[in-house]
Design a protein around this motif. Structure first.
Motif, mmCIF file in Angstrom:
data_model
loop_
_atom_site.group_PDB
_atom_site.id
_atom_site.type_symbol
_atom_site.label_atom_id
_atom_site.label_comp_id
_atom_site.label_asym_id
_atom_site.label_seq_id
_atom_site.Cartn_x
_atom_site.Cartn_y
_atom_site.Cartn_z
ATOM 1 N N TYR A 28 0.373 -1.497 -0.038
ATOM 2 C CA TYR A 28 0.181 0.124 0.107
ATOM 3 C C TYR A 28 1.072 1.085 -0.180
ATOM 4 C CZ TYR A 28 -1.888 -3.859 2.759
ATOM 5 O OH TYR A 28 -1.702 -5.147 3.313
ATOM 6 N N THR A 58 -2.286 -9.173 -3.059
ATOM 7 C CA THR A 58 -2.177 -7.686 -2.810
ATOM 8 C C THR A 58 -2.659 -7.199 -1.147
ATOM 9 O OG1 THR A 58 -5.005 -8.047 -3.352
ATOM 10 C CG2 THR A 58 -3.419 -7.417 -4.988
ATOM 11 N N GLU A 69 -6.978 -2.094 -4.674
ATOM 12 C CA GLU A 69 -6.053 -1.417 -6.502
ATOM 13 C C GLU A 69 -4.427 -1.294 -6.559
ATOM 14 O OE1 GLU A 69 -10.414 -2.267 -7.719
ATOM 15 O OE2 GLU A 69 -10.157 -0.312 -7.224
ATOM 16 N N ASN A 70 -3.909 -1.733 -6.845
ATOM 17 C CA ASN A 70 -2.670 -0.684 -7.527
ATOM 18 C C ASN A 70 -2.358 0.051 -6.226
ATOM 19 O OD1 ASN A 70 -3.407 -0.619 -9.905
ATOM 20 N ND2 ASN A 70 -4.145 0.629 -9.910
ATOM 21 N N GLY A 71 -2.186 -0.878 -4.849
ATOM 22 C CA GLY A 71 -1.515 0.141 -4.043
ATOM 23 C C GLY A 71 -2.694 0.921 -2.752
ATOM 24 N N GLN A 72 -3.908 1.107 -3.521
ATOM 25 C CA GLN A 72 -5.222 1.848 -2.749
ATOM 26 C C GLN A 72 -5.794 0.930 -1.784
ATOM 27 O OE1 GLN A 72 -4.499 5.015 -2.732
ATOM 28 N NE2 GLN A 72 -1.996 4.792 -3.121
ATOM 29 N N THR A 110 -9.883 1.407 -2.652
ATOM 30 C CA THR A 110 -11.298 1.465 -3.006
ATOM 31 C C THR A 110 -12.433 0.612 -2.636
ATOM 32 O OG1 THR A 110 -9.472 1.993 -5.270
ATOM 33 C CG2 THR A 110 -12.041 1.957 -5.175
ATOM 34 N N TYR A 155 -12.719 0.344 -14.241
ATOM 35 C CA TYR A 155 -11.901 0.398 -15.621
ATOM 36 C C TYR A 155 -11.704 0.298 -16.843
ATOM 37 C CZ TYR A 155 -8.849 -3.164 -17.922
ATOM 38 O OH TYR A 155 -7.939 -3.074 -18.638
ATOM 39 N N GLN A 211 -11.381 4.334 -16.497
ATOM 40 C CA GLN A 211 -9.637 4.289 -16.215
ATOM 41 C C GLN A 211 -9.128 4.775 -18.071
ATOM 42 O OE1 GLN A 211 -7.870 2.877 -13.155
ATOM 43 N NE2 GLN A 211 -6.300 3.477 -13.450
ATOM 44 N N ALA A 251 -3.044 6.232 -13.952
ATOM 45 C CA ALA A 251 -1.806 4.990 -14.331
ATOM 46 C C ALA A 251 -2.941 4.318 -15.090
ATOM 47 C CB ALA A 251 -1.673 4.433 -12.708
ATOM 48 N N PRO A 303 -4.794 1.130 -16.395
ATOM 49 C CA PRO A 303 -5.483 0.071 -15.251
ATOM 50 C C PRO A 303 -4.819 -0.977 -15.512
ATOM 51 C CG PRO A 303 -6.565 0.355 -17.619
ATOM 52 C CD PRO A 303 -5.501 1.405 -17.527
ATOM 53 N N GLN A 304 -4.558 -1.584 -14.029
ATOM 54 C CA GLN A 304 -4.556 -2.895 -13.896
ATOM 55 C C GLN A 304 -5.044 -4.406 -13.946
ATOM 56 O OE1 GLN A 304 -2.021 -3.746 -10.523
ATOM 57 N NE2 GLN A 304 -0.059 -2.112 -11.180
#
Length: 512
Positions: A19, A40, A233-236, A238, A255, A258, A303, A305-306
């Motif tokens: 995170y 994650t 998600e992505n270190g955040q 949500t 998604y 983004q 960023a 989207p993953q």
């Protein structure tokens, strides 16, 4: 009212940032779930919230005076303690209050007459407090939870050390559910639970008057219990204010938004960089180019989207067996005593069979017996001579300090470094995970490594004992596809009907 405030949370593990300046709020009475792919940091976040771990930076603030209950299935419990003592400890303050009330009533006989009213009033007040706390319904409460989780009341007098791993995990969960916490932090609470007991737990949580945050990979369970979803998600972290169905739809929508914004910004950046490169050296346009460069430096980058990781599970098939793959005759299994009635099982060539039954009934014991890991009590079993078995064991202990890379290389010493990394990559294990100690990986990541070992073990009989424990949704779907495609004989132990019903031809249900 905000029960929990997480501000600018950052935490790294073995050099990997889980995170980065993440924030979240949990409200009083909120029924929330925490989702995200394996690795994650879902379990890690619960440990941080429980203060079992400390963040690298940031703050975790609970509302003062609130009782937080955290499900730790690996908690150390005195082995000689009885189940009853362990569970009744939750109500110890009430039992002490009852003792004080009884002492007061007994003391009236020897007290001075002028003190009688005061003593009786205080004893009556304690009695009212006990009634308000449902003290006299404690046995009923315990019975409800014990039966709801698939246990029996006769366990209460047994020492903890005589319980199986699954029973022990249920007892830990039972104590937590009885504890009347202001917020529950539950990490994979459905592990070791059968379908009907998962349904009971879902109803218990639906009616829970206070807050909870649950980690689970069972989508049907998440659908039943959540009114808020937190996604890593992505270190955040949500927040999705809605049930799990809302989360799935909203995640897809976000998604797409983004992705469009990312593509649009990348086009703008490329066009601007081309303008700068073309005009920075010209005296007449250099100021414009420098201005564009300063402007570009201030642009907040979107960023990429993953998407969920792609998995490529596969179980290779060698040569076919004959017709009668496994035959058991009056097979009794167990340790000191037989767990079940004698088993007469007949598995044929290319059968795909699910081994089912309530938790603790002896499913894993049956598998370990036919694998020759533990001896049978009586009766016999016979594999066809041409059987070549690949086996996934439910609980596997790894050597300390061994990494996924080293484990795969041990099983396949002729593999090049590229071969090992490719195999692990197909199972969702990246370079960083491949070089960490196995015991530091999440349960789902460890399962993927163990499935990777089977990728090149050519056989014609595949035995999997609870392979979906800890796996995220995408990994489960990939595993299901691989098992449907498998050409050999499959023996699958699973408590997830929605997983095995599309794979297996029939079930063998074990009964006492």
């Amino acid at each position: 009212m905000s029960l929990l405030e997480v501000e600018n949370l950052s935490f790294s593990y073995s050099g990997e940032n889980l995170y980065e300046s993440a924030n979240m709020r949990l409200f009083d009475g909120e029924h929330a779930v925490l989702v995200g792919p394996n690795g994650t940091g879902k379990s890690t976040l619960l440990k941080l919230l429980d203060r079992s771990l400390s963040p690298d930076t940031g703050k975790i603030n609970w509302l003062p005076g609130r009782k937080v209950g955290y499900l730790d299935q690996y908690a150390q419990i005195p082995p000689d303690l009885s189940v009853k003592s362990y569970l009744y400890d939750v109500f110890l303050p009430l039992f002490e209050k009852e003792k004080e009330m009884e002492r007061l009533y007994e003391s009236v006989a020897t007290a001075k007459e002028k003190d009688h009213d005061r003593i009786l009033n205080w004893a009556a007040e304690l009695g009212e407090q006990l009634l308000a706390s449902d003290f006299y319904a404690i046995k009923s409460k315990i019975g409800n939870v014990i039966h709801g989780l698939g246990l029996t009341m006769d366990l209460l007098d047994r020492p903890i050390k005589h319980l199986s791993g699954g029973m022990r995990a249920k007892i830990i969960l039972a104590k937590l559910l009885l504890g009347d916490s202001d917020v529950l932090l539950l990490d994979e609470p459905t592990n070791f639970l059968d379908v009907k007991h998962i349904e009971w737990l879902a109803k218990f949580l639906q009616n829970y008057p206070k807050a909870f945050l649950v980690v689970s990979h069972l989508e049907a369970f998440l659908m039943d219990i959540a009114n808020t979803v937190f996604a890593l998600e992505n270190g955040q972290i949500t927040r999705y204010k809605g049930d799990y169905s809302y989360y799935l739809k909203e995640r897809e929508l976000r998604y797409e938004q983004q992705e469009k914004a990312f593509i649009s910004q990348q086009k703008f950046i490329k066009k601007t960089e081309e303008f700068i490169q073309k005009n920075i050296v010209r005296a007449t346009t250099t100021k414009r180019a420098q201005s564009r460069r300063k402007m570009l430096e201030k642009v907040e980058r979107i960023a990429a989207p993953q998407k969920s990781k792609m998995y490529h599970f596969q179980f290779p098939f060698s040569t076919a067996t004959g017709k009668d793959v496994l035959v058991t005759k009056d097979l009794e299994i167990g340790y000191q005593e037989s767990l079940l009635e004698p088993l007469n099982v007949h598995v044929l060539k290319q059968d795909k069979v699910a081994i089912t039954g309530k938790n603790g009934i002896g499913k894993s014991t049956f598998i370990k017996t036919i694998m020759g890991i533990i001896p049978e009590i009586s009766g016999e079993f016979k594999w066809i001579d041409t059987a070549k078995i690949a086996y996934f064991q439910q609980d596997q202990i790894f050597e300390e300090r061994i990494t996924p890379f080293q484990l795969i290389h041990y099983h396949y010493p002729h593999f090049t470094k590229k071969d090992v990394m490719s195999l692990l990559g197909n199972h969702g294990i990246d370079f960083e995970m491949a070089n960490r100690e196995l015991n530091s990986l999440s349960g789902g990541e460890q399962t993927k490594v163990r499935l990777a070992i089977l990728r090149h073990q050519k056989g014609n009989v595949l035995i999997l004992d609870e392979p979906t424990n800890h796996l995220d949704v995408a990994a489960k779907e990939a595993l299901k596809d691989a098992l449907i495609a498998y050409q050999g004989t499959l023996i699958l132990v699973s408590h997830e009907k929605e997983f095995y019903q599309d794979i297996c031809d029939y079930e063998i249900t074990l009964y006492e």
